[in-house]
Scaffold this active site. Structure first.
Site, short mmCIF file in Angstrom:
data_model
loop_
_atom_site.label_atom_id
_atom_site.label_comp_id
_atom_site.label_asym_id
_atom_site.label_seq_id
_atom_site.Cartn_x
_atom_site.Cartn_y
_atom_site.Cartn_z
CG ASP A 250 33.06 33.37 37.46
OD1 ASP A 250 33.77 33.35 36.06
OD2 ASP A 250 32.32 33.50 37.43
CB ALA A 280 37.40 38.01 43.54
CG ASP A 298 41.53 37.12 32.55
OD1 ASP A 298 41.33 37.60 32.67
OD2 ASP A 298 41.32 36.06 31.84
CB CYS A 338 40.94 41.84 30.06
SG CYS A 338 39.03 41.79 30.86
N1 SAH Z 1 39.59 33.84 32.75
C1 SAH Z 1 38.62 34.00 31.46
C2 SAH Z 1 37.29 34.43 31.86
C3 SAH Z 1 37.37 35.59 32.79
S1 SAH Z 1 35.69 36.90 32.37
C4 SAH Z 1 39.12 32.40 30.39
O1 SAH Z 1 39.90 32.62 30.60
O2 SAH Z 1 38.09 32.22 29.76
C5 SAH Z 1 35.46 37.01 34.23
C6 SAH Z 1 34.84 36.55 34.76
O3 SAH Z 1 35.07 37.13 36.41
C7 SAH Z 1 33.40 36.38 34.87
O4 SAH Z 1 33.15 34.81 34.39
C8 SAH Z 1 32.79 37.04 36.02
O5 SAH Z 1 31.17 35.71 36.14
C9 SAH Z 1 33.42 36.56 35.84
N2 SAH Z 1 33.17 37.60 37.50
C10 SAH Z 1 32.99 38.92 37.37
N3 SAH Z 1 32.86 39.63 38.79
C11 SAH Z 1 33.35 38.76 39.92
C12 SAH Z 1 33.96 39.04 41.44
N4 SAH Z 1 33.57 39.82 41.38
N5 SAH Z 1 34.15 37.52 41.80
C13 SAH Z 1 34.42 36.50 40.71
N6 SAH Z 1 33.75 36.39 39.70
C14 SAH Z 1 33.83 37.55 39.07
#
Ligand code: SAH
Length: 394
Positions: A250, A280, A298, A338
């Site tokens: 994350d 990511a 996700d 989502c």
């Molecule tokens: N899969 C999680 C929910 C994901 S929410 C669950 O089951 O609870 C989305 C997440 O993506 C957030 O924590 C946010 O910090 C992260 N995020 C947003 N942009 C990102 C990026 N470019 N690279 C990595 N993580 C990212």
């Protein structure tokens, strides 16, 4: 009831008659003097036929309908709606564990437009998305404490980022009943620390419960990459599913420490897990092909509104192409969107384009959605937002 009246233009009663719960501002002919944002209003057709009662707000959605009749919107009204919502969750088996995490109110899906309530054991976290629900917050909170013999003892109100900014309501995130008891909640027998004070949304993504269970079944002996892990939900399930190795990624340091805490809570001293704070796209570009055979994508909503759809679809394509390209032969990809503004077909097309770009053979094993405690009112298809695919990649 003595509520002020909003009269619709001719023909504009049709969608309400088909039980759609919104009145758009363009449908309004006249408004009685003195109607203010957040007021409860009566809605009538151009001929004066009563169509029901709702919350008025300034904006494109002008009224969110609460009921199709002239009923009083008081504590009894909210209590009855909440009892119905509780009963549904009870029949889903979600209330059996007193420490369980589940969604009790999913807005229009529970006939309470503008309201979200998630339950974490004895604490309810409540979010208002409309001024009307903001004004009703204390009534709703006290109705929450009457459910199931008083199981909810604390109500945390968290609407600083969900109410229309222009309404200047200045909501404070705070306990409106009770206070802090514990921040540990249970999902399918696994423990999670839920940070409703500082975390995203109500603190935990309860909407992935069923999909996490499915991942557990695919995990045995696998090398799992949980991308956009937030609180590590999918990772904890993969660990219980006997994955060989789990990496959680994350971009937020806070999310990484929450993930580590949740792994430690369930699997102390277990060396199979590592967490990485990294973007990511960067992580996927740098990883070795074949390093993982089970990948979860996700991401947060790439399209928060209709205008952002085109870019969002490109984002989904780029992200999925990277994962499909690098996953080990015979790999399984759990991929989600989502974004409410993006349809199931659009998302699938983005994943199709991503697959085609890599040239690999890709099959769809499952098509996923939100769980039953996030019901979709059939007259309000906008309530469906979570889409997922499980892909098998040769
Ligand atoms: N899969 C999680 C929910 C994901 S929410 C669950 O089951 O609870 C989305 C997440 O993506 C957030 O924590 C946010 O910090 C992260 N995020 C947003 N942009 C990102 C990026 N470019 N690279 C990595 N993580 C990212």
């Amino acid at each position: 009831m003595n509520y002020k009246t909003i009269r619709l233009r001719r023909g504009k009663e049709e969608s309400l008659k088909r039980f759609h719960p919104w009145v758009f501002s363009g449908a309004i002919e006249t408004m009685e003097d003195g109607i203010e944002e957040g007021d409860i209003v009566r809605v009538v057709s151009s001929t004066g036929e009563p169509l029901g009662t709702g919350h008025f707000q300034i904006g494109s959605i002008a009224v969110r309908m609460l009921d199709g009749s002239d009923t009083a919107i008081d504590e009894d009204f909210y209590r009855l709606r909440l009892e119905k919502a509780w009963k549904l969750r009870e029949s889903l088996g979600l209330t059996a564990d007193p420490e369980a995490a589940f969604r009790l109110v999913h807005g229009e899906g529970d006939f309470l437009p503008g309201l979200i309530v998630d339950i974490y054991g004895s604490t309810a976290v409540m979010q208002a998305h409309s001024p009307g629900m903001h004004f009703a917050r204390n009534t709703i909170a006290s109705a929450l404490t009457t459910l199931d013999g008083g199981r909810v003892r604390n109500v945390y109100y968290k609407s600083e980022t969900t109410l229309p900014y222009k309404a200047s309501l200045d909501p404070q995130n705070q306990y409106i009943i009770g206070g802090f008891e514990t921040d540990i909640a249970i999902e399918n027998g696994l423990k999670f620390r839920v940070d409703w004070l500082k975390g995203q949304k109500t603190g935990f993504f309860v909407d992935q419960r069923d999909n996490r269970s499915l991942l557990e079944r695919y995990s045995r002996g696998k090398k799992v990459l949980n991308m956009f892990c937030y609180t590590g939900g999918f990772s904890v399930y993969a660990m219980r599913g006997e994955a060989e190795r789990v990496v959680s990624v994350d971009s937020s340091e806070k999310a990484i420490s929450l993930t580590e805490a949740n792994i430690a809570l369930n699997f102390p001293e277990d060396k199979r897990h590592t967490a990485v704070a990294e973007d990511a796209f960067k992580y996927l570009s740098a990883m070795q092909p074949g390093e993982f055979d089970l990948i979860v994508l996700d991401p947060p909503a790439f399209a928060k509104h209709r205008g952002a759809i085109k870019n969002a679809l490109r984002g989904y394509q780029r992200l999925n192409a990277k994962a499909i390209e690098k996953i080990a032969p015979g790999g399984v990809l759990f991929t989600f969107s989502c974004s409410q503004a993006i349809s199931r077909e659009q998302f699938r097309l983005a994943v199709f384009s991503a697959s085609a770009q890599t040239g690999r053979k890709v099959r769809i094993l499952h098509q996923l959605t939100q769980p039953a405690d996030h019901p979709v009112n059939i007259y309000h298809p906008e309530g469906e937002y979570l889409k997922g695919l499980i892909l098998y990649i040769e």
